[in-house]
Design a protein around this motif. Structure first.
Motif, mmCIF file in Angstrom:
data_model
loop_
_atom_site.group_PDB
_atom_site.id
_atom_site.type_symbol
_atom_site.label_atom_id
_atom_site.label_comp_id
_atom_site.label_asym_id
_atom_site.label_seq_id
_atom_site.Cartn_x
_atom_site.Cartn_y
_atom_site.Cartn_z
ATOM 1 N N GLN A 11 -28.404 -36.982 -62.471
ATOM 2 C CA GLN A 11 -29.830 -36.859 -62.139
ATOM 3 C C GLN A 11 -30.003 -35.975 -60.904
ATOM 4 O OE1 GLN A 11 -31.981 -40.482 -61.007
ATOM 5 N NE2 GLN A 11 -33.132 -39.230 -59.578
ATOM 6 N N VAL B 168 -33.146 -34.170 -63.938
ATOM 7 C CA VAL B 168 -33.598 -35.005 -65.058
ATOM 8 C C VAL B 168 -33.509 -36.449 -64.587
ATOM 9 C CG1 VAL B 168 -33.126 -35.722 -67.435
ATOM 10 C CG2 VAL B 168 -32.797 -33.336 -66.769
ATOM 11 N N VAL C 281 -34.325 -41.160 -68.159
ATOM 12 C CA VAL C 281 -34.188 -40.315 -69.349
ATOM 13 C C VAL C 281 -32.719 -40.169 -69.715
ATOM 14 C CG1 VAL C 281 -34.486 -37.960 -70.224
ATOM 15 C CG2 VAL C 281 -36.362 -39.090 -69.007
ATOM 16 N N MET D 191 -34.686 -34.806 -77.911
ATOM 17 C CA MET D 191 -34.674 -34.286 -76.547
ATOM 18 C C MET D 191 -35.480 -32.982 -76.512
ATOM 19 S SD MET D 191 -31.392 -33.108 -74.211
ATOM 20 C CE MET D 191 -30.637 -34.719 -74.192
ATOM 21 N N THR E 119 -35.631 -30.431 -71.235
ATOM 22 C CA THR E 119 -34.598 -31.348 -70.752
ATOM 23 C C THR E 119 -33.211 -30.821 -71.092
ATOM 24 O OG1 THR E 119 -36.080 -33.252 -70.968
ATOM 25 C CG2 THR E 119 -33.717 -33.726 -70.904
ATOM 26 N N LYS F 65 -32.308 -28.150 -68.646
ATOM 27 C CA LYS F 65 -32.008 -28.673 -67.309
ATOM 28 C C LYS F 65 -30.644 -29.351 -67.273
ATOM 29 C CE LYS F 65 -35.151 -30.387 -64.613
ATOM 30 N NZ LYS F 65 -36.203 -31.237 -64.060
#
Length: 127
Positions: free
Chosen positions: A25, A30, A34, A48, A52, A55
């Motif tokens: 994270q 993100v 998630v 997804m 996302t 990233k």
């Protein structure tokens, strides 16, 4: 190739490489929630978002069409090597194997030639 299965494996590997989900994270931006839901299977990884996905995997390189192969991951190659790679990508599987075999043979011959030159240089220095 099963894109969903490959993405799941990539997510597990990304978590391992980062150390854990919290570090992933911090690295990607993100949210932990998630990441955790995809990781645990509570959320279908097939849903997804592209945002996302990008990233989580900034090195991901997508080619939608065979004739538009992107070589951004090969920027360290010379221009001639990039051209050669584009040609090889266009070949069928047998052609790719033949090309790989030829390149390995060329590389081995160059290596052996280099060893002969080095050996000759050493003898010249000693003599």
């Amino acid at each position: 190739m099963d894109l969903v299965r490959e993405t799941k494996k990539a997510l597990l590997r990304a978590c391992d490489k980062a150390g854990n989900q919290l570090r992933l994270q911090e690295k990607t931006g993100v949210s932990y929630a998630v990441i955790n839901k995809f990781h645990s299977g509570k959320r279908d990884i097939g849903n997804m978002t592209l945002y996302t996905l990008e990233k989580l995997f900034p090195e991901l390189d997508v080619s939608y069409f065979r004739d538009e192969v992107r070589l951004s991951g090969f920027s360290n190659l010379s221009r001639s090597d990039q051209k050669l790679l584009k040609i090889i990508v266009e070949l069928d599987e047998d052609g790719k194997l033949d090309a790989l075999e030829a390149l390995i043979t060329i590389r081995e011959r160059r290596r052996l030639a280099g060893e002969v030159e080095t050996s000759k240089h050493v003898r010249d220095q000693a003599g």
